[in-house]
Design a protein around this motif. Structure first.
Motif, PDB file in Angstrom:
ATOM      1  N   ASP A 312       0.938  -1.162  -0.101  1.00 60.36           N
ATOM      2  CA  ASP A 312       0.176  -0.018  -0.040  1.00 60.36           C
ATOM      3  C   ASP A 312       0.910   1.181   0.023  1.00 60.36           C
ATOM      4  N   LEU A 313       1.953   1.337   0.961  1.00 55.76           N
ATOM      5  CA  LEU A 313       2.882   2.226   0.672  1.00 55.76           C
ATOM      6  C   LEU A 313       3.958   2.615  -0.434  1.00 55.76           C
ATOM      7  N   GLY A 314       3.930   1.302  -1.006  1.00 61.98           N
ATOM      8  CA  GLY A 314       4.710   1.488  -2.414  1.00 61.98           C
ATOM      9  C   GLY A 314       6.292   0.985  -2.191  1.00 61.98           C
ATOM     10  N   PHE A 315       6.558   0.291  -0.972  1.00 62.03           N
ATOM     11  CA  PHE A 315       7.832  -0.103  -0.791  1.00 62.03           C
ATOM     12  C   PHE A 315       7.972  -1.460  -1.515  1.00 62.03           C
ATOM     13  N   VAL A 316       7.052  -2.209  -1.820  1.00 60.39           N
ATOM     14  CA  VAL A 316       7.113  -3.374  -2.332  1.00 60.39           C
ATOM     15  C   VAL A 316       5.688  -3.668  -3.496  1.00 60.39           C
ATOM     16  N   LYS A 317       5.849  -4.542  -4.536  1.00 59.30           N
ATOM     17  CA  LYS A 317       4.837  -4.472  -5.624  1.00 59.30           C
ATOM     18  C   LYS A 317       4.911  -5.868  -6.047  1.00 59.30           C
ATOM     19  N   GLY A 318       3.671  -6.381  -6.497  1.00 65.12           N
ATOM     20  CA  GLY A 318       3.700  -7.718  -7.023  1.00 65.12           C
ATOM     21  C   GLY A 318       2.646  -8.596  -6.361  1.00 65.12           C
ATOM     22  N   ASN A 319       2.620  -9.858  -6.626  1.00 64.57           N
ATOM     23  CA  ASN A 319       1.823 -10.742  -5.802  1.00 64.57           C
ATOM     24  C   ASN A 319       2.242 -11.002  -4.607  1.00 64.57           C
ATOM     25  N   VAL A 320       1.293 -10.909  -3.525  1.00 67.66           N
ATOM     26  CA  VAL A 320       1.561 -11.123  -2.073  1.00 67.66           C
ATOM     27  C   VAL A 320       2.261 -12.505  -1.690  1.00 67.66           C
ATOM     28  N   ASP A 321       1.503 -13.672  -1.963  1.00 63.27           N
ATOM     29  CA  ASP A 321       1.698 -14.877  -2.144  1.00 63.27           C
ATOM     30  C   ASP A 321       2.898 -15.081  -2.377  1.00 63.27           C
ATOM     31  N   GLU A 322       3.417 -14.665  -3.684  1.00 65.39           N
ATOM     32  CA  GLU A 322       4.665 -15.078  -4.137  1.00 65.39           C
ATOM     33  C   GLU A 322       5.629 -14.492  -3.367  1.00 65.39           C
ATOM     34  N   MET A 323       5.539 -13.143  -2.986  1.00 66.14           N
ATOM     35  CA  MET A 323       6.581 -12.556  -2.131  1.00 66.14           C
ATOM     36  C   MET A 323       6.669 -13.397  -0.766  1.00 66.14           C
ATOM     37  N   LEU A 324       5.614 -13.889  -0.615  1.00 65.49           N
ATOM     38  CA  LEU A 324       5.548 -14.343   1.076  1.00 65.49           C
ATOM     39  C   LEU A 324       6.547 -15.872   0.666  1.00 65.49           C
ATOM     40  N   ASN A 325       6.417 -16.390  -0.102  1.00 60.79           N
ATOM     41  CA  ASN A 325       6.803 -17.663  -0.432  1.00 60.79           C
ATOM     42  C   ASN A 325       8.291 -17.497  -0.631  1.00 60.79           C
ATOM     43  N   GLU A 326       8.768 -16.185  -1.518  1.00 57.81           N
ATOM     44  CA  GLU A 326       9.950 -16.108  -1.796  1.00 57.81           C
ATOM     45  C   GLU A 326      10.776 -15.708  -0.644  1.00 57.81           C
ATOM     46  N   GLY A 327      10.054 -14.976   0.306  1.00 58.69           N
ATOM     47  CA  GLY A 327      10.752 -14.312   1.555  1.00 58.69           C
ATOM     48  C   GLY A 327      11.388 -13.040   1.502  1.00 58.69           C
ATOM     49  N   VAL A 328      10.354 -12.273   0.674  1.00 55.71           N
ATOM     50  CA  VAL A 328      10.829 -10.877   0.527  1.00 55.71           C
ATOM     51  C   VAL A 328      10.714  -9.991   2.077  1.00 55.71           C
ATOM     52  N   GLN A 329       9.701 -10.514   2.662  1.00 52.74           N
ATOM     53  CA  GLN A 329       9.423  -9.856   4.019  1.00 52.74           C
ATOM     54  C   GLN A 329      10.731 -10.100   4.866  1.00 52.74           C
ATOM     55  N   GLY A 330      11.797 -10.666   4.632  1.00 53.61           N
ATOM     56  CA  GLY A 330      12.870 -11.026   5.545  1.00 53.61           C
ATOM     57  C   GLY A 330      13.850  -9.426   5.485  1.00 53.61           C
ATOM     58  N   LEU A 331      13.782  -8.965   4.710  1.00 47.96           N
ATOM     59  CA  LEU A 331      14.392  -7.697   4.582  1.00 47.96           C
ATOM     60  C   LEU A 331      13.661  -6.623   5.844  1.00 47.96           C
ATOM     61  N   PHE A 332      12.547  -6.881   5.749  1.00 45.82           N
ATOM     62  CA  PHE A 332      11.862  -5.837   6.799  1.00 45.82           C
ATOM     63  C   PHE A 332      11.460  -6.414   7.909  1.00 45.82           C
ATOM     64  N   MET A 333      11.537  -7.689   8.169  1.00 50.35           N
ATOM     65  CA  MET A 333      11.302  -8.335   9.642  1.00 50.35           C
ATOM     66  C   MET A 333      12.105  -9.519   9.485  1.00 50.35           C
ATOM     67  N   PRO A 334      13.309  -9.457  10.015  1.00 51.54           N
ATOM     68  CA  PRO A 334      14.237 -10.696   9.785  1.00 51.54           C
ATOM     69  C   PRO A 334      14.231 -11.388  10.968  1.00 51.54           C
ATOM     70  N   HIS A 335      13.295 -11.406  11.719  1.00 49.14           N
ATOM     71  CA  HIS A 335      13.378 -12.314  13.096  1.00 49.14           C
ATOM     72  C   HIS A 335      11.904 -12.802  13.014  1.00 49.14           C
ATOM     73  N   GLY A 336      11.674 -13.810  13.989  1.00 46.43           N
ATOM     74  CA  GLY A 336      10.653 -14.674  14.142  1.00 46.43           C
ATOM     75  C   GLY A 336       9.505 -13.885  15.019  1.00 46.43           C
ATOM     76  N   LEU A 337       8.381 -14.560  15.019  1.00 44.01           N
ATOM     77  CA  LEU A 337       7.243 -13.629  15.393  1.00 44.01           C
ATOM     78  C   LEU A 337       7.148 -13.882  16.863  1.00 44.01           C
TER      79      LEU A 337
END
Lengths: 457, 457
Positions: A312-337
């Motif tokens: 929504d803020l324009g930091f990433v674009k594309g299919n969320v499922d694909e990003m989640l699967n690939e691990g794009v989120q690691g850049l922003f939250m490199p730790h566990g929940l």
């Protein structure tokens, strides 16, 4: 201390789980700081506290599963000790309070172990205990971890993972001390002050309410550094301060709470956008908690909310499922929940993280972020876990990924450049899994933008 | 950190003193609290700080006296480390700041030691270093102390015992932090409050002024217990609270200060009598300080003032010289007058107390009180020592001596009965021995009855 019956029942359950052999539970010694007699504050081993309750240095205990015999090994105080440290109850008296009716001199322990057919011990994490176990059991220090008893480890986890009602009372108290620490930090955080001044206030509140720090304070305007223990910065207008600090109460149960505070009286719009993504991640995660759900799934749910927000803020674009699967989120939250919490802030970590948080058929991922997830398996009633999503802008990691041209289809590196000095946001609470959902422990600690800003005025 | 030149000069002097061989200075690791990764605050070894200045875990250094070569062994940070702990200067950069131009991986140290003809090391006090030295040098752990290098020990003491002007600046700063801690404690001590609340304030002040605790706080209404770390009592009117607490400053120099405070707004007449004996002991001791005087003599001078005061009040009767010689004073002050202080609160204690505070021809007494005197030898310009006389009523010790009919000719046990719940008084400052006397470090901290009472209003 809990009732005598509580400790007896815990040990009886342990005997049933382990089945046979001699169980050895090592207490901790005093820990020397800069010379032998100048020690850090004493902290007893958590397994020793759980089964034997006595917070005193230089003890060890054995439970003979076959005969049922229980002995605490330790030495009584001398007259010289009493002059220096004051009158003390005898070890025998203290042992009786936890339902143990036999004590022996510490020197007799080695012989007891030598005579046992099978000694069950947990992996030692302090050098003094490594050294002693190595001597007594004739196991080289570097083999102690692999020679530790898997049966004993499983048996302990099978008990300590499920918090009883009387333990929850203690854990609520720990979180309520955390609340005092965090509210004070929110009130006192302002431009011109040093981080260590606020860290001092946080630590002081833990002590004032009869607790101690459960882990070293993270209080930093550089919240993007996950385990930042440097407190030397002067805070300036427009920055965020991340406060990850928790108390253990007088019964040694830990709280682990994180809040993120604007140094100025208000959050900026830019900060609000990021903060609200993290808040949404946390609320969605907590909402999802219930027996049977895999915590890895909750971690991924939080990361989905993260990617949607970043999209929504324009930091990433594309299919969320694909990003989640690939691990794009690691850049922003490199730790566990999150992780289990109890007598240890990372509960039972040295029994083996994978024993505590994983199971057969559930392997640890190697993806950045997921690989640091300490609790991944299905949640059960009685578990207490932390829920601590975060969103960080880590210049070194951004530069690394950018130079490796990693996920350039998904990530807007140009926009990221303008957030290099943003810092990071993390929000963390401690949640008990109940029969039909969860209970967030302790009195509520200000968490929404409005609640936090209210305290700053 | 001091200037590069300071560290180079310290190491050059060390080389001259030791003469030949390979000097090994072990740094400290992180100290695990309740599991491996949950650590106490990091404290570097004081010898490492003195010669190499770097406060970072997992380092060791060697000085080859014969070739002049100096190497710091340690490992550089990885990218993973940087995500978790933030960007760090390289070890090579940090080494350069202390004038060391060669760094090597930690794993190479064992080989370096194996090749050396003679390795000088100090007695290790942490198990991790005991374990490593034992492995590397093939010395059983229980023989490490006796195999430590006496040449190196003497050489280090010959340097660290004499505080330079730049060290004194640091020590004054440490005492000034102590001053904030003590003034706050005087202000906040009142009936109804818990000891731990005041301990929390004391600790908080240390942190607020950029320091840390140099040693565990003693804050207790049971001041008669010399090393009382229990803070659970509620303070009541008419009691005394003994506050022995000190900070180390950001350069790790320690202050060690004691004051005794009435819980009520004023001292009682009974308390004033005892307090003023201790104050007189302390002032007379400080007045006597100068190069050449034996500190054992100052200890005995303080004890003479003690016995004279007790005689005036009717606690003892008879010839003071005789009582002093027999050790009657041990009942009232069973500890020594003071100790060296510097980077360690008991400076260099683990190098060997007798090396630091005694000399050939000056043996340690076995008398109660004198046997605990850590500094006994002739004072020299540049020494910094504590001056900490006390007067205590220790029920357990009184009962023991009374039952043994000890010194019944001298001691009025009947009168002592009426002081069983008095507690104890100690007053302590830190003094630098100067060319012609002494300088008490730091800004003055309220000490007379009037000064202390003034702060309570």
């Amino acid at each position: 201390m809990f009732s005598t019956q509580t400790y007896i029942e815990r040990r009886n359950a342990l005997k049933r789980h382990v089945g046979s052999g001699l169980i050895l539970i090592m207490g901790n010694e005093e820990a020397p700081m800069n010379y032998h007699d100048n020690t850090y504050r004493y902290r007893q081993d958590s397994n020793f506290l759980y089964y034997f309750g006595i917070s005193l240095a230089n003890l060890a205990a054995v439970i003979d599963v076959d005969s049922g015999e229980e002995i605490i090994f330790g030495d009584e105080f001398s007259m010289d000790d009493i002059i220096w440290v004051g009158p003390q109850p005898t070890l025998a008296d203290q042992a009786r309070k936890v339902g143990v009716y036999r004590t022996e001199a510490y020197a007799k322990l080695a012989d007891k172990l030598a005579k046992a057919k099978k000694v069950h011990f947990t992996p030692p994490y302090r050098y003094e205990n490594k050294f002693k176990l190595s001597e007594w059991l004739s196991i080289p220090v570097n083999q102690l971890k692999e020679k530790a008893s898997v049966d004993l480890i499983h048996a302990i986890i099978a008990q300590r993972a499920y918090k009883s009602a009387e333990e929850i009372v203690q854990m609520e108290e720990a979180v309520n001390i955390c609340r005092e620490m965090h509210i004070a930090a929110m009130r006192e955080t302002k431009a011109g002050r040093k981080e260590y001044e606020i860290a001092a206030i946080i630590h002081g509140k833990a002590l004032e309410f009869g607790g101690e720090l459960a882990y070293p304070i993270i209080f930093s305007v550089n919240g993007q550094t996950l385990h930042n223990h440097y407190h030397g910065n002067t805070m300036t207008e427009g920055r965020l301060a991340l406060n990850d600090s928790g108390a253990e109460n007088s019964m040694f149960y830990a709280g682990d709470i994180t809040r993120t505070i604007p140094v100025s009286k208000k959050f900026t719009e830019k900060q609000k956008d990021i903060y609200n993504i993290v808040l949404k991640m946390q609320l969605a995660s907590i909402e999802a908690l219930k027996p049977g759900i895999q915590y890895k799934e909750v971690h991924l749910l939080a990361n989905r909310v993260l990617l949607e927000g970043l999209s929504d803020l324009g930091f990433v674009k594309g299919n969320v499922d694909e990003m989640l699967n690939e691990g794009v989120q690691g850049l922003f939250m490199p730790h566990g929940l999150g992780h289990a919490i109890g007598l240890d802030v990372h509960d039972m970590e040295d029994l083996g993280e994978n024993y505590v948080g994983y199971r057969d058929g559930l392997e640890r991922s190697t993806q950045l972020g997921l690989k640091s997830l300490r609790m991944a398996k299905e949640l059960e009633e009685g578990y207490v876990i932390t829920v601590e999503p975060g969103l960080y802008f880590i210049p070194e990691l951004i530069d690394k990924w950018k130079s490796e041209k990693k996920f350039t289809d998904f990530i807007n590196y140009e926009k990221l450049e303008t957030y290099r000095d943003f810092g990071g946001v993390r929000i963390e609470d401690n949640c008990l899994i109940t029969a039909d959902g969860q209970k967030t422990l302790g009195k509520p600690i200000p968490k929404t933008i409005e609640e936090v800003e209210d305290l700053k005025n």
